[in-house]
Design an enzyme around this catalytic site. Structure first.
Site, short mmCIF file in Angstrom:
data_model
loop_
_atom_site.label_atom_id
_atom_site.label_comp_id
_atom_site.label_asym_id
_atom_site.label_seq_id
_atom_site.Cartn_x
_atom_site.Cartn_y
_atom_site.Cartn_z
N ASP A 54 -33.53 4.09 93.12
CA ASP A 54 -33.30 4.79 94.39
C ASP A 54 -32.64 3.87 95.44
O ASP A 54 -32.33 2.72 95.15
CB ASP A 54 -34.62 5.40 94.88
CG ASP A 54 -34.37 6.77 95.52
OD1 ASP A 54 -33.38 6.89 96.28
OD2 ASP A 54 -35.14 7.71 95.26
N HIS A 55 -32.47 4.41 96.63
CA HIS A 55 -31.66 3.76 97.65
C HIS A 55 -32.15 2.34 97.95
O HIS A 55 -33.34 2.07 98.00
CB HIS A 55 -31.68 4.59 98.95
CG HIS A 55 -33.06 4.76 99.52
ND1 HIS A 55 -33.61 3.87 100.40
CD2 HIS A 55 -33.99 5.71 99.28
CE1 HIS A 55 -34.82 4.27 100.71
NE2 HIS A 55 -35.09 5.38 100.05
N GLU A 56 -31.19 1.47 98.09
CA GLU A 56 -31.40 0.09 98.54
C GLU A 56 -32.27 -0.75 97.60
O GLU A 56 -32.81 -1.77 98.03
CB GLU A 56 -32.01 0.08 99.95
CG GLU A 56 -31.11 0.74 100.98
CD GLU A 56 -31.86 1.15 102.23
OE1 GLU A 56 -31.86 0.35 103.16
OE2 GLU A 56 -32.44 2.27 102.25
N CYS A 57 -32.41 -0.32 96.35
CA CYS A 57 -33.09 -1.20 95.39
C CYS A 57 -32.18 -2.39 95.07
O CYS A 57 -30.95 -2.26 95.07
CB CYS A 57 -33.37 -0.45 94.08
SG CYS A 57 -34.77 0.68 94.18
N CYS A 65 -35.90 0.85 97.94
CA CYS A 65 -36.09 -0.51 98.45
C CYS A 65 -36.96 -1.39 97.54
O CYS A 65 -37.58 -2.35 98.00
CB CYS A 65 -36.69 -0.49 99.86
SG CYS A 65 -35.69 0.42 101.04
#
Ligand SMILES: CC(C)(COP(=O)(O)OP(=O)(O)OC[C@H]1O[C@@H](n2cnc3c(N)ncnc32)[C@H](O)[C@@H]1OP(=O)(O)O)[C@@H](O)C(=O)NCCC(=O)NCCS
Length: 217
Positions: A143-146, A163
């Site tokens: 998911d986002h910003e991993c 994250c």
């Protein structure tokens, strides 16, 4: 892999079949297979060469090696092996494309390293960063910003919430879930189906819901 049509695959087992299918969807073909052992070629009519000596023998008969893509079909918890073999391929002039299934979704703001494979129905969301020689297996979700290191395997159906940070060579087992903003240390192994609710130290092995160290950690 836009300009590449010919590929070689190191690893002659089931994962090679998955990559060959993906390549065929993109108009590519597999021209040689390599494996550390003499095994059955995973793909019909494709010659198999054994070990580094076999790889170098194949290379001697090849022209324009830079127009051939190299992929590593070694899954499991073997990210170091993928990185090592990619290094051998790179030193010998092969291209190391990343490869994305047409039914995977990679955000425009995400980045993928060399040799990383994104299989069918996997998702890489906005601003995620994925290193070299990773496998984002079928239905894996990053998911986002991993931030995912090198040689990581996110197994089928596993989910990294937003994250999450994953160190090099980690295996996140099939169907596991890592909750938002957690950090998984390098070399850790997350068991299939685990729900990870706390940071996992480097080298640890955890399983269950909530995930706890397994006896072999
Ligand atoms: C966690 C894991 C590494 C444990 O492997 P292992 O040490 O060989 O474990 P065993 O199979 O010997 O099982 C030991 C015990 O743990 C249990 N167990 C194994 N895996 C488990 C898991 N994922 N979650 C919960 N319990 C698990 C077994 O049932 C067994 O319990 P028992 O002693 O009460 O019978 C492994 O089962 C796993 O989940 N690997 C990830 C596989 C994967 O997703 N690969 C990607 C493929 S693409």
């Amino acid at each position: 892999m836009a300009d590449l049509r010919r590929f070689v695959i190191w690893g002659s087992a089931g994962h090679a079949k998955v990559l060959a299918d993906l390549l065929s969807l993109k108009g590519g073909e597999v021209i040689a297979l390599f494996d550390s052992k003499r095994v059955e070629p995973a793909i019909a009519k494709v010659p198999l060469f054994v070990g580094e000596a076999g790889f170098l023998e194949w290379l001697r008969g090849v022209r324009d090696v830079g127009s051939i893509g190299g992929l590593v079909a070694i899954g499991g918890h073997h990210g170091r092996d993928r990185i090592g073999i990619q290094g051998l391929m790179q030193r010998n002039g092969l291209a190391l494309p990343n490869i994305v299934h047409p039914q995977a979704s990679v955000a425009a703001t995400a980045s993928l390293g060399a040799g990383t494979q994104v299989l069918a129905q996997a998702v890489v969301a906005a601003d995620a960063q994925v290193g070299n020689a990773c496998i984002l297996n079928h239905k894996a979700s990053v998911d986002h910003e991993c931030t995912v290191g090198h040689g990581v395997h996110i197994a089928p159906g596993a989910t990294l919430c937003g994250c999450v940070t994953v160190g090099d060579y980690v295996l996140v087992g099939a169907g596991a879930v890592v909750l938002p903003r957690l950090t998984i240390g390098a070399d850790a192994l997350i068991g299939a189906g685990a729900v990870v609710t706390r940071d996992v130290p480097a080298g640890a092995r955890v399983m269950g819901n909530p995930a706890r160290p397994s006896s072999r950690s």
